[in-house]
Design a protein around this motif. Structure first.
Motif: not given
Length: 259
Positions: A14-18, A40-44, A164-165
């Motif tokens: 949930d640290a990714s925007y999506d 965990v490979t969050d966006h940016d 996975a999101h």
């Protein structure tokens, strides 16, 4: 003697925007379905992945931090680093930046422009450590097959990731790695990353990626509901009074590790 290890190297919290779910749930799901590691490979953003890597051993998993960084040419997975790569730089420069810091640079969902995958003309200027040849969120198998052909043609190791999101999709695709002369007790993030670089990989992508995992996918929703019910009850009562430190203790108490 060889050790077979299963890793999902492409998951969002949930640290990714999506993204939808906290790292604790992603780690629990990974352990439940028989994975040995999940990245965990969050966006940016990388802070949550670093935290997840620290928590991973509590779930019986190898902790590996990472991030999905936006380059000038498309997205790039950076595994095994603890600081944020430069954003919007050419992918070739970003991949080299990752390697200089001991990480592994993987090109995710190449050629899928609607998902910020790199174009072939740009990918040919990049020398990644591996190519994601199976992404479980591809709408058809065409782009996955194209990615596999590219990796085979140019001699790059192929990996699979769920992308996975939400917690229930963790492990829908994963990478199997055969590692010689290593026991499970000796398994570390560095050992896993070296094995990816060496190409000791086999991709697995199917609706139920591990034979015994179907019931755990079904149970993911229940675990999610239980997690948020406990968190909500705690938050409404004590969180405002006790602050961030006690909140962290709470998250451990409601985790499966608290006994």
């Amino acid at each position: 003697m060889s050790l077979t290890v299963r890793i999902d190297p492409h998951v969002h919290s949930d640290a990714s925007y999506d993204g939808a779910d906290p790292s604790e749930l992603l780690l629990e799901q990974a352990a439940e379905i028989g994975l040995d590691a999940v990245v965990v490979t969050d966006h940016d953003v990388i802070h949550e992945s670093v935290r997840a890597a620290e928590l991973a051993p509590m779930y019986g998993l190898v902790g590996i931090p990472g991030v999905e960084v936006s380059t000038a040419d498309g997205h790039l997975l950076a595994l095994g680093i603890e600081e944020m790569p430069p954003r919007r730089a050419p992918m070739s420069e970003t991949a080299e930046w990752v390697r200089e810091r001991g990480g592994v640079a993987i090109v995710p969902h190449p050629f899928q422009r609607s998902r910020h995958g790199v174009r072939k003309s740009r990918l040919q200027t990049v020398d990644p450590d591996a190519i994601e040849v199976y992404n479980s969120w591809a709408f058809t198998g065409w782009k996955n097959r194209r990615a596999r052909r590219y990796a085979d043609t140019y001699g790059y190791p192929g990996v699979a990731g769920s992308d996975a999101h939400k917690v229930g999709y963790v492990g829908r695709a994963y990478t199997e790695i055969e590692i010689d002369d290593v026991t499970r007790a000796e398994l570390t993030a560095d050992v896993l990353l070296d094995a990816i670089r060496d190409g000791s990989t086999r991709v697995e992508g199917r609706r139920t990626p591990i034979p015994t995992s179907a019931r755990h996918y079904a149970g993911a929703g229940a675990r999610k509901s239980g997690f948020y019910a406990k968190y909500g009850a705690y938050r409404s009562g004590a969180l405002a009074k006790t602050g961030a430190l006690e909140a962290a203790r709470m998250l451990y108490r409601i985790s499966p590790l608290s006994g």
